[in-house]
Design a protein around this motif. Structure first.
Motif, PDB file in Angstrom:
ATOM      1  N   VAL A  12       0.846  -1.199   0.000  1.00 21.05           N
ATOM      2  CA  VAL A  12       0.000   0.000   0.000  1.00 21.05           C
ATOM      3  C   VAL A  12       0.878   1.244   0.000  1.00 21.05           C
ATOM      4  O   VAL A  12       1.832   1.341   0.767  1.00 21.05           O
ATOM      5  N   ASP A  13       0.540   2.188  -0.871  1.00 22.36           N
ATOM      6  CA  ASP A  13       1.248   3.458  -0.900  1.00 22.36           C
ATOM      7  C   ASP A  13       0.281   4.545  -1.344  1.00 22.36           C
ATOM      8  O   ASP A  13      -0.818   4.256  -1.835  1.00 22.36           O
ATOM      9  N   GLU A  14       0.701   5.795  -1.151  1.00 27.06           N
ATOM     10  CA  GLU A  14      -0.163   6.934  -1.496  1.00 27.06           C
ATOM     11  C   GLU A  14       0.558   7.890  -2.422  1.00 27.06           C
ATOM     12  O   GLU A  14       1.787   7.852  -2.559  1.00 27.06           O
ATOM     13  N   ASP A 104       3.686   1.680   3.146  1.00 26.94           N
ATOM     14  CA  ASP A 104       4.853   2.552   3.070  1.00 26.94           C
ATOM     15  C   ASP A 104       4.776   3.623   4.155  1.00 26.94           C
ATOM     16  O   ASP A 104       3.738   4.250   4.361  1.00 26.94           O
ATOM     17  N   GLY A 105       5.891   3.836   4.860  1.00 25.69           N
ATOM     18  CA  GLY A 105       5.931   4.873   5.884  1.00 25.69           C
ATOM     19  C   GLY A 105       5.937   4.295   7.282  1.00 25.69           C
ATOM     20  O   GLY A 105       6.261   3.122   7.493  1.00 25.69           O
ATOM     21  N   ASN A 106       5.543   5.121   8.252  1.00 30.22           N
ATOM     22  CA  ASN A 106       5.578   4.694   9.661  1.00 30.22           C
ATOM     23  C   ASN A 106       4.233   4.838  10.365  1.00 30.22           C
ATOM     24  O   ASN A 106       4.166   4.744  11.588  1.00 30.22           O
ATOM     25  N   ARG A 107       3.171   5.082   9.609  1.00 30.31           N
ATOM     26  CA  ARG A 107       1.835   5.194  10.194  1.00 30.31           C
ATOM     27  C   ARG A 107       0.891   4.263   9.458  1.00 30.31           C
ATOM     28  O   ARG A 107       1.003   4.078   8.244  1.00 30.31           O
ATOM     29  N   GLN A 108      -0.081   3.711  10.195  1.00 26.50           N
ATOM     30  CA  GLN A 108      -1.048   2.808   9.582  1.00 26.50           C
ATOM     31  C   GLN A 108      -2.449   3.153  10.053  1.00 26.50           C
ATOM     32  O   GLN A 108      -2.627   3.762  11.115  1.00 26.50           O
ATOM     33  N   PRO A 109      -3.466   2.784   9.260  1.00 26.87           N
ATOM     34  CA  PRO A 109      -4.846   3.024   9.690  1.00 26.87           C
ATOM     35  C   PRO A 109      -5.141   2.315  10.996  1.00 26.87           C
ATOM     36  O   PRO A 109      -4.534   1.284  11.327  1.00 26.87           O
ATOM     37  N   GLY A 110      -6.109   2.843  11.725  1.00 28.59           N
ATOM     38  CA  GLY A 110      -6.408   2.336  13.058  1.00 28.59           C
ATOM     39  C   GLY A 110      -6.931   0.920  13.094  1.00 28.59           C
ATOM     40  O   GLY A 110      -6.569   0.141  13.962  1.00 28.59           O
ATOM     41  N   SER A 111      -7.775   0.551  12.176  1.00 29.10           N
ATOM     42  CA  SER A 111      -8.366  -0.792  12.214  1.00 29.10           C
ATOM     43  C   SER A 111      -8.406  -1.382  10.816  1.00 29.10           C
ATOM     44  O   SER A 111      -9.008  -0.815   9.913  1.00 29.10           O
ATOM     45  N   LEU A 112      -7.731  -2.513  10.659  1.00 29.06           N
ATOM     46  CA  LEU A 112      -7.730  -3.236   9.398  1.00 29.06           C
ATOM     47  C   LEU A 112      -8.101  -4.685   9.672  1.00 29.06           C
ATOM     48  O   LEU A 112      -7.826  -5.213  10.756  1.00 29.06           O
ATOM     49  N   VAL A 119       6.507   0.015   6.655  1.00 29.60           N
ATOM     50  CA  VAL A 119       7.862  -0.156   6.125  1.00 29.60           C
ATOM     51  C   VAL A 119       8.368   1.213   5.684  1.00 29.60           C
ATOM     52  O   VAL A 119       7.872   1.774   4.699  1.00 29.60           O
ATOM     53  N   ILE A 120       9.324   1.759   6.419  1.00 29.60           N
ATOM     54  CA  ILE A 120       9.904   3.044   6.038  1.00 29.60           C
ATOM     55  C   ILE A 120      10.684   2.868   4.736  1.00 29.60           C
ATOM     56  O   ILE A 120      11.445   1.921   4.580  1.00 29.60           O
ATOM     57  N   ARG A 121      10.449   3.791   3.802  1.00 28.57           N
ATOM     58  CA  ARG A 121      10.999   3.713   2.447  1.00 28.57           C
ATOM     59  C   ARG A 121      10.627   2.388   1.790  1.00 28.57           C
ATOM     60  O   ARG A 121      11.399   1.785   1.044  1.00 28.57           O
ATOM     61  N   GLY A 122       9.390   1.974   2.049  1.00 27.03           N
ATOM     62  CA  GLY A 122       8.929   0.693   1.528  1.00 27.03           C
ATOM     63  C   GLY A 122       8.902   0.610   0.021  1.00 27.03           C
ATOM     64  O   GLY A 122       9.073  -0.476  -0.546  1.00 27.03           O
ATOM     65  N   ASP A 123       8.706   1.757  -0.660  1.00 22.19           N
ATOM     66  CA  ASP A 123       8.658   1.714  -2.117  1.00 22.19           C
ATOM     67  C   ASP A 123      10.017   1.417  -2.736  1.00 22.19           C
ATOM     68  O   ASP A 123      10.113   1.111  -3.924  1.00 22.19           O
ATOM     69  N   ALA A 130       6.062  -0.758  -4.176  1.00 19.44           N
ATOM     70  CA  ALA A 130       6.478   0.006  -5.354  1.00 19.44           C
ATOM     71  C   ALA A 130       5.393  -0.018  -6.425  1.00 19.44           C
ATOM     72  O   ALA A 130       5.106   1.012  -7.058  1.00 19.44           O
ATOM     73  N   ALA A 131       4.770  -1.178  -6.623  1.00 18.95           N
ATOM     74  CA  ALA A 131       3.673  -1.268  -7.596  1.00 18.95           C
ATOM     75  C   ALA A 131       2.507  -0.381  -7.175  1.00 18.95           C
ATOM     76  O   ALA A 131       1.889   0.307  -8.009  1.00 18.95           O
TER      77      ALA A 131
END
Length: 199
Positions: A12-14, A104-112, A119-123, A130-131
């Protein structure tokens, strides 16, 4: 760069946290190891024409979900929460439910509904992230190009809503549009200037 193996893993990335205009877009991608397109990499490292081609290849060979948060949502709940909301919507939009999610990053949604790891620098590390970065970036660029047809002054087809000199000049000349993020400091400041000028 690693390909995740074991269960249904969604990267997942934005795209679009920083621009002054337009929605924030997230993508979730579950790659098929048997139909893996060549050349997947962090979208920032891939030229635009190549990104467009990879977008089509990924969409045709992988499980893809896209989610967005609107300008109104960004202004209402702030850009971080809007980004997490777009990520949740992207995961929910996947045609199959993943067993694990890599964000990607260091924050995630509250409930999944599944296990999640940031994953920092996950892309730059994960092929699925990356996809997802490519899907999110191309999707958002297309949205901004379409919006530019009705708002041609800002150069969104070139700057994707980021605060480039071209965009800033247009803001000073023609003002803000309905697609600008009023909670972002340059737009907020401009609105206050306009308000003081009209009083």
């Amino acid at each position: 760069m690693e390909l995740e193996i074991g269960g249904m893993v969604a990267g997942v990335d934005e795209a679009g946290r920083g621009p002054l205009a337009g929605p924030v877009v997230a993508a979730a991608v579950i790659l098929d190891i048997g139909r893996l397109p060549d050349g997947i990499d962090d979208s920032k490292k891939v030229p635009r024409e190549r990104r467009e081609m990879l977008h089509g290849l990924i969409a045709a060979s992988a499980q893809v979900g896209v989610g967005m948060a609107s300008v109104e949502e960004i202004d209402s709940i702030n850009i971080l929460q809007a980004t997490l909301l777009a990520m949740t919507r992207a995961i929910e939009a996947l045609p199959v439910a993943p067993h694990h999610v890599l964000i990607d990053g260091n924050r995630q949604p509250g409930s999944l509904p599944c296990a999640c790891r940031t994953v920092i620098r996950g892309d730059a590390i994960s092929l699925s992230i990356a996809a997802a970065s490519i899907i999110a970036k191309v999707t958002r660029d297309r949205i901004m190009t379409a919006l530019a047809l009705d708002h041609p002054h800002y150069g969104w087809e070139r700057n994707a809503g980021y605060g480039t000199p071209e965009h800033q000049r247009a803001l000073s000349l023609v003002g803000i549009s309905p697609h600008h993020r009023r909670s972002f400091e340059p737009i907020y400041r401009l609105m206050n200037q306009d308000s003081r000028t009209s009083n």
